[in-house]
Write an enzyme that holds these catalytic residues in place. Structure first.
Site, PDB file in Angstrom:
ATOM      1  N   HIS A   7       0.834  -1.203   0.000  1.00 58.35           N
ATOM      2  CA  HIS A   7       0.000   0.000   0.000  1.00 58.35           C
ATOM      3  C   HIS A   7       0.871   1.256   0.000  1.00 58.35           C
ATOM      4  CE1 HIS A   7      -4.119   1.634   1.504  1.00 58.35           C
ATOM      5  NE2 HIS A   7      -3.437   2.610   0.929  1.00 58.35           N
ATOM      6  N   HIS A  41       1.404   5.153  -1.911  1.00 55.59           N
ATOM      7  CA  HIS A  41       0.930   6.197  -2.825  1.00 55.59           C
ATOM      8  C   HIS A  41       2.156   6.923  -3.374  1.00 55.59           C
ATOM      9  CE1 HIS A  41      -3.318   5.762  -1.681  1.00 55.59           C
ATOM     10  NE2 HIS A  41      -2.861   5.544  -0.459  1.00 55.59           N
ATOM     11  N   LEU A  42       2.404   6.736  -4.672  1.00 56.95           N
ATOM     12  CA  LEU A  42       3.585   7.353  -5.286  1.00 56.95           C
ATOM     13  C   LEU A  42       3.255   8.671  -5.975  1.00 56.95           C
ATOM     14  CD1 LEU A  42       5.398   4.184  -6.685  1.00 56.95           C
ATOM     15  CD2 LEU A  42       5.980   5.525  -4.657  1.00 56.95           C
ATOM     16  N   ARG A  43       1.967   8.982  -6.095  1.00 57.57           N
ATOM     17  CA  ARG A  43       1.490  10.299  -6.556  1.00 57.57           C
ATOM     18  C   ARG A  43       1.763  10.616  -8.024  1.00 57.57           C
ATOM     19  NH1 ARG A  43      -1.889  10.162  -2.736  1.00 57.57           N
ATOM     20  NH2 ARG A  43      -1.276  10.900  -0.688  1.00 57.57           N
ATOM     21  N   ASP A  79       0.801   2.468   3.723  1.00 60.45           N
ATOM     22  CA  ASP A  79      -0.093   3.558   3.313  1.00 60.45           C
ATOM     23  C   ASP A  79       0.697   4.870   3.224  1.00 60.45           C
ATOM     24  OD1 ASP A  79      -2.285   4.953   2.466  1.00 60.45           O
ATOM     25  OD2 ASP A  79      -3.399   4.821   4.338  1.00 60.45           O
TER      26      ASP A  79
HETATM   27 ZN    ZN Z   1      -7.085   3.951   2.131  1.00 55.57          ZN
END
Ligand code: ZN
Lengths: 309, 429
Positions: free
Chosen positions: B56, B58-60, B303
């Protein structure tokens, strides 16, 4: 004395009593021919209002002016605030302007805490979201004290939308500090989960609580709340939780009726009750100026003063 | 390609061993190994674990390259001991087509520091209305197997059922961000004593638990694989324990921050502590640790959610939720699980590498460190206390909730198929 006034919990018993005692002195100056005190001459107080609240802004403005401060009103309308400037950038601007104190009203809970991290000056919370409104609690305490002679041991019943009320939060904290016994009355939908940790008793039955109340404080309830099913109709709300003439009669004879304003007449409070001699609603407004003078006097007039120290 | 001879590293909770990394694989293991021309790494006192796998991240990129890019996120991952990360789909444009997932996958290959495995969106534009072309993403070069609308809950129960069923055709798994939207409108933090005090709209535990219960029942009913993202409440742990007891194919992850931090940190209204799902209570933290220890929760997933200064240096209610996690995950897990005796290093290897690799279908990762396995591994110093400094992180963003905190352990070297991406705690780029 504390550095900022962000929460009523910032005030210990001694500090809170000092504010109330000082407010008595401030009130005395209002009856003199020259109403102004020179205490804050040369100091700048900024009213930073992100919400429309003319009454609160005027109260702070009057308080600052009676202490001879320079007042700058920085309201959300027609300023850079509404053009999306961040709170931090605004803080840096006020800092550059040399603001000695910033009175902030903001729709987001906790905004004054953020501001206090970005400014050197004193920050006074004039209402933040659904969090707190500490000077309202102070003026309410001042009003109780002047009407009933004490706060210690008073039985104060706060009725209405506790969930969304910054007035309720600040009052519960300050009244607990000052030794009053607080009972909260509301439909269960309008009490926050977690209220059990507050120094207050909870009841759903207004009629049962009124005969044991020295003070009953009616909170404003927005009619729109019924659209989110917090209660079914305005009529049912008024019937179960409104203060009408019959319920006024159930109060002990000495008991007073308070409301932080603005009122929804006919919703949480009947017009005849709002206008009765038991009602302190008008004097709450004038007491507000005295209490806010005291707060600014104590936070700004002390060792931080540029000229007087 | 450099050959590395790692000398004297404890294999997980096991005995000190030498590892020879040559041609991308672990060529030899044993004691007293020698190899001409090999670069020696004195690993006495260090622990060797299979490279971490983050389910999980987030690499954006594409869309918010001002917060993070695939390259900077890969750097952060490598420094955190990761050799593979699963890149969430809530980019701009959304990773809901074969084209976007292939773009992210290629950017990962170009960066070359970790394997970047794109996660595909379940629904078009994450809107929760109709399925994206899941099969096309599965067949693309990115070989997507995990699908998630993370950032949003797939709330429609009928659509959730269809998604769970549909991905069975290609061995897929649905990862759900469990948040009943009607119960969390305007929600700002955990609903409880702290939210009542702070006047912030509450995010009740039931909003997570109700969706997990529903989804577990759906997964059981249609015989599909469900993965529960970022479990945050004690009640969720109980529901997942129950679902597993039924034999259903339900897996779950917990974030490092939910293993360590509580909602009391919201007290100063600093949005660096604002995250979704929100920080919960100490009781929840205890249940999550126990759930991770007993295997109810299968994996630790970060995350990792980079946000720019503008999105965090503001009022709590205006701030975006999310925290950095990649570079601090191991240290936080060591604090929460190793220092407390709840897991040993073999347990950490399982929860941070083996189990997530299995769930994501990444066969080259999470393998036992034995001869012939791909040389994807990390060396951890289990006794190297360090203080987190936001400015020293490789991420573009600075939104770490751990700034100033002392963590007990840190990765010192990371190898991706035998290439050192990190040596002596420093990125090799
Ligand atoms: Zn989430």
């Amino acid at each position: 004395m504390i550095r900022h006034l962000l929460s009523a919990a910032d005030l210990g018993r001694d500090d809170a009593l000092l504010v109330l005692d000082t407010a008595i002195e401030m009130a005395a100056t209002a009856s003199r021919s020259v109403k102004k005190l020179p205490t804050l001459r040369g100091r700048t107080v900024v009213n930073l209002f992100y919400e429309d609240s003319t009454r609160t802004r005027i109260s702070f403005e009057a308080a600052a002016k009676r202490l001879s401060a320079d007042v700058i009103n920085f309201s959300a309308k027609g300023s850079s605030v509404s053009k999306g400037e961040s709170l931090k950038d605004t803080a840096l601007t006020l800092q550059a302007m040399g603001a000695d104190a910033v009175v902030i009203r903001h729709p987001e809970s906790g905004a004054p805490y953020r501001l206090a991290q970005w400014l050197d000056g004193v920050v006074i919370n004039a209402g933040d979201g659904t969090h707190e409104h500490p000077t309202q609690a102070l003026l309410d305490a001042y009003t109780m004290r002047s009407r009933l002679g004490r706060i210690d041991g008073l039985r104060v019943t706060i009725v209405g939308d506790v969930l969304h009320s910054r007035v309720a939060r600040s009052n519960v904290l300050l009244l607990d500090t000052l030794g009053a016994e607080v009972t909260l009355v509301a439909p269960p939908t309008l009490l926050p989960v977690g209220v059990e940790a507050w120094p207050a008793t909870v009841s759903y039955d207004l009629d049962a609580v009124l005969p044991k109340s020295d003070v009953v404080m009616m909170l404003r309830v927005q009619r729109e709340r019924m659209n989110d099913s917090y209660f079914p109709t305005q009529r049912e709300y008024s019937r179960r939780y409104g203060l009408d003439v019959r319920r006024l009669g159930a109060l002990p004879e000495h008991a007073i009726v308070m409301h932080p304003g603005p009122m929804n007449r006919g919703m949480e409070i009947a017009p005849q009750v709002a206008d009765s001699p038991r009602s302190t609603i008008v004097e709450q407004v004038s007491n507000g100026v005295s209490v806010r003078m005291a707060v600014m006097y104590l936070l700004l007039g002390g060792s931080g003063s540029k000229e007087n120290s | 390609m450099t050959t590395y001879l790692i000398q004297g590293a404890a294999i997980g909770a096991g005995a000190p061993t030498d590892l020879l990394l040559r041609d991308g694989v672990i060529a030899e293991t044993g004691t007293g190994l020698s190899a001409a021309g090999a670069e020696r790494i004195d690993a006495g006192g260090l622990v060797a674990l299979p490279g971490f796998v983050d389910l999980h991240t987030h690499l954006r990129q594409p869309g918010r390259e001002d917060a993070e890019t695939v390259e900077t996120g890969s750097m952060a991952a490598a420094l955190g001991g990761y050799t593979a990360v699963c890149a969430m789909a809530n980019t701009d444009p959304v990773a809901d087509t074969a084209g976007v997932v292939e773009q992210v996958w290629r950017l990962g290959q170009e960066a070359g520091l970790v394997d970047v495995q794109p996660v595909g969106a379940i629904t078009v534009g994450l809107a929760g209305e109709r399925l994206a072309e899941l099969g096309a993403m599965a067949e693309s070069a990115a070989r997507v197997r995990m699908f998630s609308d993370d950032g949003h809950c797939l709330a429609d129960p009928a659509l959730m059922r269809r998604a769970l069923e549909y991905v069975k055709a290609f061995g897929g798994i649905i990862a759900q961000h469990a948040e009943e939207p009607r119960l969390t409108q305007g929600a700002q933090m955990n609903e409880g004593v702290q939210s009542a005090r702070l006047g912030l709209t509450g995010w009740p535990a039931v909003a997570e638990e109700a969706i997990i219960a529903r989804d577990a029942l759906l997964a059981g009913h249609v015989g599909s694989r469900l993965h529960v993202c970022h479990v945050s409440t004690a009640g969720s742990v109980e529901i997942i324990r129950w679902a597993k007891s039924k034999g259903w194919q339900v897996t779950a992850e917990v974030t490092p921050h939910h293993l360590l931090l509580t909602d009391e940190l919201a007290g100063g209204y600093d949005p660096v502590f604002k995250v979704n799902p929100p920080l919960r209570t100490a009781e929840d933290v205890g249940a999550l640790r126990e759930g991770l220890a007993d295997g109810t929760i299968d994996v630790v997933a970060t995350d990792h959610a980079p946000h720019t200064r503008e999105d965090k240096e503001c009022e709590w209610g205006c701030a975006r939720p999310g925290m950095l996690g990649l570079e601090t995950a191991l240290g936080v897990v060591a604090e929460a699980m190793i220092s407390t005796g709840l897991l040993d290093w073999d347990g950490v290897a399982d929860r941070m590498s083996t189990a997530p690799a299995r769930i994501a279908g990444l066969s080259g990762h999470g393998r036992r460190l034995e001869t012939g396995a791909p040389a994807n591994l990390v060396l951890v110093d289990p006794a190297a206390p360090w203080t987190v400094r936001a400015d020293e992180l490789a991420s573009i963003s600075r939104n770490t909730p751990y700034a100033g905190l002392r963590l007990p352990a840190r990765p010192v070297a990371t190898f991706l198929r035998g290439h050192a991406t990190v040596l002596d705690g420093k990125g090799q780029w």
